[in-house]
Motif scaffolding. Structure first.
Motif, short mmCIF file in Angstrom:
data_model
loop_
_atom_site.label_atom_id
_atom_site.label_comp_id
_atom_site.label_asym_id
_atom_site.label_seq_id
_atom_site.Cartn_x
_atom_site.Cartn_y
_atom_site.Cartn_z
N PRO A 156 0.95 -0.86 -0.24
CA PRO A 156 -0.01 0.22 0.16
C PRO A 156 0.89 1.33 -0.42
N VAL A 157 0.89 2.58 -0.64
CA VAL A 157 1.26 3.72 -0.70
C VAL A 157 1.84 4.10 0.38
N GLY A 158 0.80 4.36 1.60
CA GLY A 158 1.47 4.60 2.93
C GLY A 158 2.41 4.11 3.37
N ARG A 159 2.34 2.39 3.45
CA ARG A 159 3.43 1.79 4.05
C ARG A 159 4.41 2.20 3.18
N ALA A 160 4.64 2.10 1.83
CA ALA A 160 5.90 1.84 1.65
C ALA A 160 6.58 3.92 1.73
N VAL A 161 5.43 4.95 1.52
CA VAL A 161 6.25 5.54 1.81
C VAL A 161 6.66 5.59 2.89
N LYS A 162 6.01 4.79 4.59
CA LYS A 162 6.82 4.60 5.53
C LYS A 162 7.97 3.86 5.41
N PHE A 163 8.40 2.98 4.97
CA PHE A 163 8.78 1.80 4.59
C PHE A 163 10.70 3.16 4.21
N SER A 164 10.25 3.95 3.29
CA SER A 164 11.76 4.53 3.11
C SER A 164 12.00 5.36 3.82
N ARG A 165 11.51 6.14 3.99
CA ARG A 165 11.32 6.63 5.48
C ARG A 165 12.44 6.39 6.59
N GLY A 166 12.13 4.94 7.21
CA GLY A 166 13.07 3.99 8.18
C GLY A 166 14.26 3.70 7.23
N LEU A 167 14.03 3.29 5.69
CA LEU A 167 15.22 2.54 5.57
C LEU A 167 16.30 3.38 5.40
N PHE A 168 15.73 5.25 5.72
CA PHE A 168 16.94 5.84 5.34
C PHE A 168 17.37 6.12 6.53
N GLY A 169 16.98 5.77 8.08
CA GLY A 169 16.85 5.77 9.08
C GLY A 169 16.42 7.34 9.89
N LYS A 170 15.22 7.61 9.19
CA LYS A 170 14.91 8.77 9.78
C LYS A 170 13.53 7.32 11.28
N SER A 171 13.39 8.26 12.28
CA SER A 171 12.07 8.54 13.03
C SER A 171 11.01 8.42 12.24
N PRO A 172 9.85 7.77 12.91
CA PRO A 172 9.06 7.30 12.14
C PRO A 172 8.14 8.64 12.49
N ASP A 173 7.55 9.59 11.56
CA ASP A 173 6.73 10.42 11.52
C ASP A 173 5.28 10.30 10.07
N PRO A 174 4.83 10.13 11.18
CA PRO A 174 2.62 9.71 10.30
C PRO A 174 3.03 11.70 9.80
N ALA A 175 3.23 12.47 10.59
CA ALA A 175 2.91 13.53 10.29
C ALA A 175 3.48 14.20 8.96
N ARG A 176 4.62 13.91 8.80
CA ARG A 176 5.29 14.22 7.37
C ARG A 176 5.58 13.67 6.64
N VAL A 177 4.99 12.23 7.26
CA VAL A 177 4.42 11.04 5.59
C VAL A 177 3.60 11.70 5.42
N GLU A 178 1.93 12.50 5.81
CA GLU A 178 1.20 12.50 5.35
C GLU A 178 1.20 14.22 5.09
N GLU A 179 2.10 15.16 5.12
CA GLU A 179 2.42 16.41 4.20
C GLU A 179 2.94 15.26 2.72
N ILE A 180 3.46 15.07 2.87
CA ILE A 180 4.54 14.73 1.89
C ILE A 180 3.01 13.64 0.81
N LEU A 181 1.90 12.97 1.00
CA LEU A 181 1.14 12.24 0.44
C LEU A 181 0.47 13.29 -0.30
N ARG A 182 -0.02 14.43 0.39
CA ARG A 182 -1.10 15.14 0.66
C ARG A 182 -0.74 16.32 -0.48
N SER A 183 0.72 16.62 -0.25
CA SER A 183 1.59 17.54 -1.56
C SER A 183 1.58 17.42 -2.88
#
Ligand SMILES: Nc1ncnc2c1ncn2[C@@H]1O[C@H](COP(=O)(O)OP(=O)(O)OP(=O)(O)O)[C@@H](O)[C@H]1O
Ligand SMILES: [Mg+2]
Lengths: 311, 256
Positions: free
Chosen positions: A95-122
Motif C-alpha cells: 500500500p502507498v502509505g506503508r511504502a512511503v513509511k518504509f522508505s523513511r525508516g530505511l534511510f534511518g529517520k524516526s517514524p513521523d506520520p505527520a510528515r508522511v501525511e504532508e508528503i502524500l498530501r502534497s
C-alpha cells in the motif's frame, strides 16, 4: 562561491564488457540550485546518477557530497540523498502509505506520520494511501516513487526523467512540486528529454553526450551565448542590393530578392530589438514589406545544434 | 549520521514480515498439511512396523529430521526470494541507494527469513503433538540450534538469491543438492541402519551432522559427535557471512 553540495571529478565508468558510459566527467552542483542534465538516449545520464546514488560502481574518479567522500562516508552522505529512478520499480502489492513509511525508516529517520501525511498530501496521494500501488495509474505510481524519495527529507534529490509518460497537466504539477522543493532549499538534479522543461525549471544546464559533459552553464548565459533570433521579412517588391542603412544588420537577401533574412542577436531579446530597428530602417529607405516571421531560438535548438542530429 | 542504521534494518525486517503476511494462510497451512502427511505415512502406516531407534519410538524419532527438512528448504527459499525478487523487479535500487550496509541488510532480510522459519518450526512441532508423543530433552539448546540452522540457511539462501540471475538457478540448488542431501542425511533413519559402505559415505554428507545435532537436543542420542555438528553449523554460518561480506564489498551482482 560556497562549497559545492556535490563535486564530481574525473568520473569514468566502464561497464563489464568494456562499454565506456562515462568519460572523465567533472561537475559541481551548487547548493539550492536546480540542475538539468540533458542528453540523448544512452548519453550516460542514468549512469551518472547511479554512480552518485550507489547503484553503479565508478571505474575511476571521485564523488563528494556535502563535503563527504562517497567512497568512504557513504552512510552519512546517502542519508541525505533521494533518488527517483527512471523505471517504475517498486513493490506493486504494497500500500502507498506503508511504502512511503518504509522508505523513511530505511534511510534511518524516526517514524513521523505527520510528515508522511504532508508528503502524500502534497503529491495528491493521501486519498490513495491504503491502495496497493499496482492499482494506481502510471502518473500516480511515479508520484509514489517521488513520495518515497522525499520521505527522508533529502537535501539533494535526483529525478531521473520525472515527467516521462506523464500528461501535460501532471507535468505542470510536477514542475510546481519541484519549485516548492527549491523554496525549501532542496538541491535538485533532474534529467529530461523535454528541453522546454529544462528551460522552465533549471537554473543551470549540463549537456552530456557519449559519456562526456559537453557544456555546463547557467541556462540564461547559455541562451545568451548561443541563442539566436531569426526573422524573415517578405518584401513587397524584389530587392537586388541592400541600402547602406540596412547592411549594418546581419541580413541576407533570399528568395530572388523577395525576402530579407535576419540572423543575429542573442538569447536575451537583443535580436527582437534589432529586428524592430531593422524594420524602421527599411521604412526609412522606402522599402515596403508585407510580412514578418520572427522566431527566437529555444534551448532545444541549442541542444540539437550541440548534440548534433546524428547522435 | 554514521554508524549502524538500526532503523533501516528494522524497516527491512518489518517489511519482509509484512510481505510474508500476504501469503500467511498458505505459509501456515502448507507445513501443517505436509507434516500431517508425513506422520500419517511414516508415523502411523510405516512407523507401527518399525522398531524403536536408540530407544526412541520411530514416529518420535523422525520429528527432528522432519523439522530440519522443512527448516532447510523454507529458510533457503524465503531468503533467496527475499533478495532475488527486488533484483529481478528493479526495486533493489532503493536499498542500494540507502544508508544501509551489509550488517543492516543481513539483519533485515536474514532476520526476517529466520523469524519466519522459527514460526514455521513452532507450527510443525505443534502439529506433531497431535500425532506422536515426543519430548525435548534440552529445550533451550533445541531452540538455539533451530535458530542457528535457520540463520545459517537463510544466509545461504541470501547468497543464492544474489548469485542467481534467473529463476532456474534460484531453484536448482535447493532441488538438486539440498533436497537429496537432506533425504539421504538420516532425516527418516539412523545412519547406523545403513549397510557399509553407505554408512561411511553418509558421514561425508553435512546434513547428517545437522540432523543429528538437532536430534541430540531432542533425545540426547546421536550417530555422530555432536560437537562436530555444532562446529559444522557454526562454520557454515561463518562462511556464509564471509561470502556476503565479500559480495557487499565488491558489489558483486548488486551494483553494476
Ligand atoms: N548495466 C549495464 N551494462 C552495460 N552497459 C550499460 C549498462 N547500463 C547502461 N549501459 C550503457 O551505458 C550507456 C549509458 O546508459 P544510460 O542509461 O546512462 O543512458 P541515459 O543517458 O540515461 O539514456 P536514456 O536517456 O535513454 O535514459 C548506454 O549505451 C547503455 O547501453
Ligand atoms: Mg536514463
Amino acid at each position: 562561491m560556497q562549497e559545492p553540495i556535490l563535486e564530481i571529478s574525473g568520473l569514468t565508468k566502464v561497464y563489464d564488457g568494456g562499454f565506456k558510459a562515462l568519460d572523465g566527467v567533472d561537475l559541481q552542483i551548487r547548493k539550492g540550485e536546480i540542475f538539468a542534465l540533458l542528453g540523448p538516449n544512452g548519453a550516460g545520464k542514468t549512469t551518472l546518477i547511479g554512480a552518485v546514488c550507489g547503484l553503479v560502481r565508478p571505474t575511476s574518479g571521485t564523488i563528494r557530497a556535502f563535503g563527504l567522500d562517497l567512497a568512504s562516508d557513504w552512510r552519512g552522505a546517502r542519508a541525505r540523498i533521494g533518488l527517483v529512478p527512471q523505471e517504475l520499480a517498486t513493490d506493486m502489492f504494497e500500500p502507498v502509505g506503508r511504502a512511503v513509511k518504509f522508505s523513511r525508516g530505511l534511510f534511518g529517520k524516526s517514524p513521523d506520520p505527520a510528515r508522511v501525511e504532508e508528503i502524500l498530501r502534497s503529491l495528491s496521494l493521501w486519498d490513495k494511501r491504503d491502495e496497493q500501488i499496482r492499482k494506481l495509474s502510471g502518473g500516480m505510481k511515479r508520484r509514489v516513487l517521488i513520495a518515497k524519495a522525499l520521505a527522508h527529507d533529502p537535501d539533494l534529490l535526483f529525478l531521473d526523467e520525472p515527467t516521462a509518460g506523464v500528461d501535460v497537466e501532471l507535468r505542470r504539477d510536477m514542475w510546481r512540486q519541484i519549485s516548492i522543493l527549491r523554496e525549501q532549499g532542496v538541491t535538485v538534479i533532474l534529467t529530461t528529454h523535454y528541453i522546454d522543461e529544462a528551460e522552465v525549471m533549471a537554473d543551470r544546464v549540463g549537456i552530456i553526450r557519449n559519456g562526456k559533459l559537453l557544456m555546463v552553464d547557467d541556462k540564461d548565459a547559455m541562451m545568451a551565448r548561443l541563442g539566436r533570433t531569426e526573422a524573415h521579412i517578405n518584401l513587397a517588391a524584389p530587392l537586388t542590393k541592400l541600402p547602406a542603412s540596412v547592411s549594418a544588420f546581419p541580413v541576407t537577401i533570399a528568395d530572388d530578392g523577395m525576402e530579407l533574412v535576419y540572423r543575429g542577436g542573442d538569447g536575451t531579446g537583443r535580436g527582437k530589438r534589432d529586428v524592430a530597428d531593422l524594420t524602421k530602417a527599411l521604412s526609412a529607405a522606402g522599402i515596403d514589406y508585407i510580412g514578418i516571421d520572427i522566431r527566437e531560438s529555444t534551448l532545444e535548438d541549442i541542444f540539437v545544434d550541440l548534440v548534433g542530429e546524428s547522435a | 549520521m554514521t554508524g549502524f542504521n538500526l532503523r533501516g534494518a528494522y524497516a527491512i525486517y518489518v517489511r519482509e514480515l509484512m510481505r510474508a503476511m500476504r501469503t500467511a494462510f498458505q505459509s501456515i497451512l502448507a507445513p501443517v498439511l505436509t507434516t500431517s502427511l508425513y506422520f500419517i505415512v511414516f508415523g502411523a502406516a510405516i512407523g507401527g512396523r518399525m522398531q524403536a531407534v536408540d530407544g526412541v519410538n520411530y514416529a518420535a524419532f523422525i520429528v527432528p529430521g522432519l523439522l530440519l527438512l522443512t527448516l532447510l528448504s523454507e529458510s533457503t527459499s524465503n531468503a533467496s526470494f527475499g533478495i532475488y525478487m527486488p533484483r529481478f523487479t528493479g526495486t533493489i535500487y532503493e536499498l542500494l541507494s540507502a544508508p544501509v550496509g551489509v550488517a543492516e541488510t543481513l539483519l533485515g532480510f536474514v532476520g526476517a527469513a529466520a523469524t519466519k522459519s522459527l514460526i514455521l518450526a513452532a507450527i510443525i512441532l505443534l502439529t506433531a503433538t497431535f500425532f506422536v508423543d515426543y519430548r525435548i530433552e534440552h529445550p533451550i539448546l533445541a531452540i538455539g540450534y533451530i535458530m542457528l540452522v535457520a540463520s545459517a540457511f537463510s544466509l545461504f539462501g541470501f547468497i543464492l538469491g544474489i548469485w542467481a540471475d534467473n529463476f532456474e538457478k534460484l531453484g536448482i540448488f535447493p532441488m538438486l543438492i539440498l533436497m537429496p542431501l537432506t533425504f539421504l542425511g538420516g532425516t527418516f533413519y539412523s545412519i547406523d541402519m545403513l549397510p557399509e559402505p553407505w554408512s561411511t559415505i553418509a558421514l561425508f554428507n553435512p546434513i547428517v551432522y545437522l540432523v543429528n545435532g538437532l536430534r541430540w537436543t531432542f533425545y540426547g542420542s546421536s550417530d555422530v559427535n555432536i560437537w562436530v555438528s555444532f562446529g559444522l553449523t557454526i562454520s557454515f554460518l561463518a562462511i556464509c557471512i564471509a561470502i556476503i561480506g565479500f559480495i557487499f564489498r565488491t558489489g558483486y551482482r548488486l551494483r553494476t
